[in-house]
Design an enzyme around this catalytic site. Structure first.
Site, PDB file in Angstrom:
ATOM      1  CG  HIS A  69      -6.920   0.218  29.393  1.00 17.12           C
ATOM      2  ND1 HIS A  69      -6.544  -0.104  27.839  1.00 17.12           N
ATOM      3  CD2 HIS A  69      -5.847  -0.494  30.080  1.00 17.12           C
ATOM      4  CE1 HIS A  69      -5.604  -1.009  27.961  1.00 17.12           C
ATOM      5  NE2 HIS A  69      -5.082  -1.320  29.359  1.00 17.12           N
TER       6      HIS A  69
ATOM      7  CG  ASP B 117      -8.100  -1.727  24.928  1.00 13.04           C
ATOM      8  OD1 ASP B 117      -9.189  -1.625  24.608  1.00 13.04           O
ATOM      9  OD2 ASP B 117      -7.292  -1.006  25.200  1.00 13.04           O
TER      10      ASP B 117
ATOM     11  CG  HIS C  78      -5.599   6.335  29.581  1.00 14.13           C
ATOM     12  ND1 HIS C  78      -6.556   5.862  30.279  1.00 14.13           N
ATOM     13  CD2 HIS C  78      -5.291   5.332  28.729  1.00 14.13           C
ATOM     14  CE1 HIS C  78      -6.633   4.569  30.081  1.00 14.13           C
ATOM     15  NE2 HIS C  78      -5.899   4.232  29.192  1.00 14.13           N
TER      16      HIS C  78
ATOM     17  CG  ASP D 230      -9.864   1.483  25.611  1.00 15.12           C
ATOM     18  OD1 ASP D 230      -9.228   1.712  24.425  1.00 15.12           O
ATOM     19  OD2 ASP D 230      -9.154   1.080  26.619  1.00 15.12           O
TER      20      ASP D 230
HETATM   21 ZN   LIG Z   1      -7.443   0.656  26.182  1.00 15.45          ZN
END
Ligand SMILES: [Zn+2]
Length: 366
Positions: free
Chosen positions: A191, A277, A152, A189
């Site tokens: 996200h 995740d 991120h 991931d």
């Molecule tokens: Zn994540």
């Protein structure tokens, strides 16, 4: 067979020093006030989910159930210049000025503790070490077990638990120092890897493939139509998926989108932003350990086909300690030579097939 293939795991306890505590007095700033207001409004006690126990849980499982073929090493800290290939000097100067201090960096819960900057330079440095290891042929694959995570973090900003973009720093190092020309980064991931996407948005020498839970899930980016820009147009591939998506659909996306894209791109290095995740125990998505094993075998095949098997994984998210540690263990077993499942099945399919067989004659008059 497990142990047939060599894998180097990069890990350093210095990364346990990143330990943000939301109850510490932080540097006075507008960001801190905003964060405190957000935390105040939550109706449960909030603790920092990206904590040192994530890495120790993985390490403990690997110690309890050792995998043949694994070697453990620690990489050096990433230097200012190495980080500066993907982050601005203004951002880096600010980050290094926080050494030894607790602080909030962003309203979406990125904080640092006194030893965080050391942990973060170690995370990026271990990602670099993993890439050096596979490019130099020291082992067939490598996995950097690092935190804080990175995907991120963009050129100018820490976000979503990420300080430095570890996978991007490693890719940039491979280009600058190791003679790699075309790098494929695969982000599985849950996200979207907004930071990695931003860093290589206009770079046609990095193909970024990201499958993730669709917006409005954090960070809200990664739509199908975000495909890169300028010279890099077409070199960003986003596959946003609904939150219940499981093994069979992940495999379909990898086989039908990633595999042909990789064949077109012809990478000379494959990097994975490996988050855990997407596991069904965690916050979204529905992967099982078999699913992770299958994805690992597909990326292994891609690397074998196009770049002599050069494959390095860098840990991103994963907050349920059981599925994080077991997920990493599963992936490492496949890297070390374990056979992946022959075929992934829709969850419940096998049970219903067995039940159908069991009941087959119950209503049959003959
Ligand atoms: Zn994540």
């Amino acid at each position: 067979m497990i142990g047939d293939r060599s894998v180097t795991v990069f890990y350093d306890e210095v990364m346990l020093g990143h330990d943000p505590d939301v109850n510490l007095p932080f540097l006075p700033s507008r960001v801190e006030k905003r964060v405190r207001n957000i935390l105040k409004e939550l109706d449960f006690k909030w603790s920092y989910p990206e904590h040192p126990g994530r890495l120790t849980a993985i390490k403990e499982l690997l110690d309890a159930e050792p995998i043949p073929g694994l070697t453990f090493k620690a990489g050096a800290h990433a230097s200012y210049d190495q980080l500066g290939r993907v982050h601005t000097t203004t951002y880096l100067d600010h980050m290094f000025s926080l050494e030894g201090k607790p602080a909030w960096l962003d309203s979406d819960t990125t904080a640092v503790s006194p030893n965080s900057i050391k942990a973060a330079t170690s995370a990026a440095g271990n990602a670099i070490a993993a890439v050096e290891c596979v490019v130099k042929g020291e082992s067939q694959s490598a996995f950097a077990l690092v935190r804080p995570p990175g995907h991120h973090a963009d050129p100018v900003r820490a976000r979503g638990f990420c300080l430095f973009n570890n996978v991007a720093v490693a890719a940039a190092h491979a280009q600058a120092k190791l003679g790699c020309e075309r790098i494929l980064i695969i982000d599985w991931d849950a996200h979207h890897g907004n930071g990695t996407q931003d860093i290589f948005w206009a770079d046609p020498d990095v193909l970024f493939f990201d499958i993730h839970c669709a917006a409005p899930f954090y960070p809200g980016t990664g739509s199908l139509y975000e495909v890169g820009g300028g010279l890099g147009e077409g070199y960003t591939i986003n596959v946003p998926i609904p939150e219940d998506t499981g093994d069979v659909i992940f495999e379909k996306a990898f086989r039908e989108i990633l595999v042909p894209a990789a064949a077109h791109f012809q990478p000379d290095l494959v990097l994975i932003s490996a988050g855990f995740d997407p596991h069904r125990n965690d916050m979204a998505l529905n992967l099982t350990y078999d699913g992770f094993a299958m994805l690992t075998s597909i990326v292994q095949e891609i690397a074998a086909e196009h770049c002599d098997g050069r494959l390095a994984l860098v840990l991103e998210g994963g907050y349920d300690l059981k599925s994080l540690s077991r997920g990493v263990h599963t992936v490492l077993q496949v890297l070390a030579g374990a056979e992946p499942p022959e075929q992934l099945k829709e969850r419940g399919l096998q049970e219903v097939e067995e039940a159908a067989e069991f009941h087959r004659d119950a209503f049959n008059e003959d």
